[in-house]
Design an enzyme around this catalytic site. Sequence first.
Site, mmCIF file in Angstrom:
data_model
loop_
_atom_site.group_PDB
_atom_site.id
_atom_site.type_symbol
_atom_site.label_atom_id
_atom_site.label_comp_id
_atom_site.label_asym_id
_atom_site.label_seq_id
_atom_site.Cartn_x
_atom_site.Cartn_y
_atom_site.Cartn_z
ATOM 1 C CB VAL A 11 40.026 1.630 -23.721
ATOM 2 C CG1 VAL A 11 41.459 1.522 -24.425
ATOM 3 C CG2 VAL A 11 39.145 0.642 -23.823
ATOM 4 C CG ASP A 30 39.554 12.765 -20.168
ATOM 5 O OD1 ASP A 30 39.469 11.200 -20.522
ATOM 6 O OD2 ASP A 30 38.673 13.359 -20.256
ATOM 7 C CE LYS A 35 36.261 9.465 -16.932
ATOM 8 N NZ LYS A 35 36.460 8.834 -18.127
ATOM 9 C CD GLU A 155 33.441 -1.620 -19.345
ATOM 10 O OE1 GLU A 155 32.362 -1.455 -18.615
ATOM 11 O OE2 GLU A 155 33.301 -0.611 -20.138
ATOM 12 C CG ASN A 208 33.840 -6.615 -29.659
ATOM 13 O OD1 ASN A 208 34.338 -7.373 -28.901
ATOM 14 N ND2 ASN A 208 33.603 -5.445 -29.063
ATOM 15 N N GLY A 253 20.204 -15.277 -22.122
ATOM 16 C CA GLY A 253 19.573 -14.433 -21.205
ATOM 17 C C GLY A 253 18.969 -13.294 -21.931
ATOM 18 C CB CYS A 260 32.270 -3.281 -26.366
ATOM 19 S SG CYS A 260 33.240 -2.003 -25.835
ATOM 20 C CE LYS A 318 32.247 -7.233 -18.422
ATOM 21 N NZ LYS A 318 33.171 -7.920 -19.254
HETATM 22 N N1 LIG Z 1 35.178 -0.121 -22.347
HETATM 23 C C1 LIG Z 1 35.540 -1.344 -22.978
HETATM 24 O O1 LIG Z 1 35.494 -2.385 -22.389
HETATM 25 C C2 LIG Z 1 36.196 -1.239 -24.144
HETATM 26 C C3 LIG Z 1 36.883 -2.291 -24.735
HETATM 27 C C4 LIG Z 1 37.586 -2.404 -26.077
HETATM 28 C C5 LIG Z 1 37.407 -1.129 -26.888
HETATM 29 N N2 LIG Z 1 36.682 -0.314 -26.356
HETATM 30 C C6 LIG Z 1 36.709 0.927 -27.217
HETATM 31 O O2 LIG Z 1 37.496 2.017 -26.870
HETATM 32 C C7 LIG Z 1 37.136 3.258 -26.843
HETATM 33 C C8 LIG Z 1 37.066 3.921 -25.459
HETATM 34 O O3 LIG Z 1 36.373 3.170 -24.603
HETATM 35 P P1 LIG Z 1 36.232 3.592 -23.026
HETATM 36 O O4 LIG Z 1 35.227 2.624 -22.393
HETATM 37 O O5 LIG Z 1 37.291 3.683 -22.345
HETATM 38 O O6 LIG Z 1 35.494 4.857 -23.221
HETATM 39 P P2 LIG Z 1 35.092 6.083 -21.966
HETATM 40 O O7 LIG Z 1 34.004 6.680 -22.352
HETATM 41 O O8 LIG Z 1 35.213 5.163 -20.540
HETATM 42 O O9 LIG Z 1 36.280 7.048 -22.108
HETATM 43 C C9 LIG Z 1 36.648 7.928 -23.183
HETATM 44 C C10 LIG Z 1 37.310 9.135 -22.556
HETATM 45 O O10 LIG Z 1 37.633 10.083 -23.534
HETATM 46 C C11 LIG Z 1 37.359 11.567 -22.941
HETATM 47 N N3 LIG Z 1 37.167 12.452 -24.153
HETATM 48 C C12 LIG Z 1 36.355 12.585 -24.840
HETATM 49 N N4 LIG Z 1 36.428 13.610 -25.762
HETATM 50 C C13 LIG Z 1 37.697 13.956 -25.781
HETATM 51 C C14 LIG Z 1 38.616 14.927 -26.114
HETATM 52 N N5 LIG Z 1 37.979 15.774 -27.097
HETATM 53 N N6 LIG Z 1 39.748 15.127 -25.705
HETATM 54 C C15 LIG Z 1 40.347 14.351 -24.574
HETATM 55 N N7 LIG Z 1 39.301 13.478 -24.126
HETATM 56 C C16 LIG Z 1 38.228 13.134 -24.550
HETATM 57 C C17 LIG Z 1 36.359 11.462 -22.094
HETATM 58 O O11 LIG Z 1 36.305 12.389 -21.049
HETATM 59 C C18 LIG Z 1 36.476 9.840 -21.416
HETATM 60 O O12 LIG Z 1 37.075 10.115 -20.140
HETATM 61 C C19 LIG Z 1 35.615 3.080 -27.397
HETATM 62 O O13 LIG Z 1 36.032 3.239 -28.758
HETATM 63 C C20 LIG Z 1 35.153 1.777 -27.261
HETATM 64 O O14 LIG Z 1 34.468 1.009 -28.038
HETATM 65 C C21 LIG Z 1 36.256 -0.184 -25.127
#
Ligand SMILES: NC(=O)c1ccc[n+]([C@@H]2O[C@H](COP(=O)([O-])OP(=O)(O)OC[C@H]3O[C@@H](n4cnc5c(N)ncnc54)[C@H](O)[C@@H]3O)[C@@H](O)[C@H]2O)c1
Length: 427
Positions: A11, A30, A35, A155, A208, A253, A260, A318
């Site tokens: 995200v 981050d 990364k 994703e 969701n 499925g 999520c 997926k």
């Molecule tokens: N992945 C999806 O498809 C999606 C879609 C919509 C919403 N979301 C929501 O968005 C949020 C993030 O999801 P994501 O998939 O991007 O997560 P992710 O795990 O891919 O990324 C999270 C990032 O946060 C960093 N992080 C953790 N603690 C930290 C800190 N204290 N300081 C700085 N960085 C820190 C991690 O190192 C990581 O790079 C979640 O709440 C998720 O539910 C995800």
Amino acid sequence: MKICFVGIGYVGLTGAVVLASLGNQVWTIDIDQKKINQISKGQAPFYEPGLDALIKKTVASKKLIPTSTWQEPIAQSQIIFITVGTPTGNNGRADLRQIKAVAKKIADNLNRRYKVIVNKSTVPVGTAQLVKTIIQNKNSQANFDVVSCPEFLREGSAVADTKHPERIVIGTDSDKAFKLLSQLFTPLKAPIVKTSIASAEIIKYAANSYLALRIGFIDQVASLCEEVGADIKEVIKGISLDSRIGGHYWYPGVGYGGYCFPKDVAAFAATFKEAGLKDNLFSLLDQANQNRPKIYAQKIADKLSKPKTVAVLGLTAKPGTDDIRGSQAILFIKSLVNRGMRVKVYDPKGMMEAEKILQGVIFCQNQDEAITEADSLAILCEWPEFKKLDWNKIKKMMKGRLVFDAKRMFDKKKLTTLGFDYFGVGV
Ligand SMILES: NC(=O)c1ccc[n+]([C@@H]2O[C@H](COP(=O)([O-])OP(=O)(O)OC[C@H]3O[C@@H](n4cnc5c(N)ncnc54)[C@H](O)[C@@H]3O)[C@@H](O)[C@H]2O)c1
């Protein structure tokens, strides 16, 4: 505008590069130095179509600045997005430790200039207030609003979804914050839905959970079809023509998966319970979905009658992603292993991530290696390359004839005529 994303996962990174490509100055913070190094070199730390090119372009133009230091980005930014993870914690609740840690770090680095702090992570109702309280307690001089602006990207199409969102939800009671965010999002040309903070926090979980419910619903009907000799594909055709129901988003499925849906339904159910609504639909949905991979692993075990070799193609929830978090295929494989099966696995993109969490299976270089000498073949994900499987060749490679078609990608009649013992979800 000058903005900053804290947490550069699917995200945060996608949002950051898209807004940087529109000319904004974007910092990304981050705690994962690896990364940051990768992004600084113009590389995406995970697979997402189109992301690499955008990172290269925005890093080269210095519109995107990846960093692990907080002071400059927080001091300079008008808008700070929180995009850290919210995994499942105790009793299905969202684990907010990353959110709380970030709120504290932001508080330590805020100056007196007005900022909008945006919860973009998926968080339970009340979290914006929690972030506000943490910041106020740590920094009484801070001048800010906390806004809830949930993310709806998928994703596998994260870049396209971020460039062309179907809607942008802005939950705030501050006109100033709303104006700033609307201005930032104007180039995306999406409808903006202005709500209260609490409504915005619920919208993401409700969306969701509804999508997961559609999958859970058709999964249940598929199971009934298997028992009574009906075919879920025909049932879907028949119900879809009712305009109130529609033909979109029917995916029977082994259950809904991905990062999520499972965690968000569990967290939504936990919110219901905390609100005193103990007997809610979402607790049941979560339970039924967790059982589903076990049901199909048991069916395979019963059909094979004793532990044998099963080849599993498709590990991600997926196609188009290397993310295996929350994938039902992983639960299915673990269930097979628990039943004493020898399991050979292959996925076009998810192998590296799967190797980190799957034990007691054989990781194969390609689909042929997985299929060779297998007693049973299970196809769990609809990657395009699997749609083109050469069944005459497979017949020669496999030892047994049992084929499990979790996504109903193949023609039962054709495979049965070729001599396979075909079974698919919902037929
Ligand atoms: N992945 C999806 O498809 C999606 C879609 C919509 C919403 N979301 C929501 O968005 C949020 C993030 O999801 P994501 O998939 O991007 O997560 P992710 O795990 O891919 O990324 C999270 C990032 O946060 C960093 N992080 C953790 N603690 C930290 C800190 N204290 N300081 C700085 N960085 C820190 C991690 O190192 C990581 O790079 C979640 O709440 C998720 O539910 C995800």
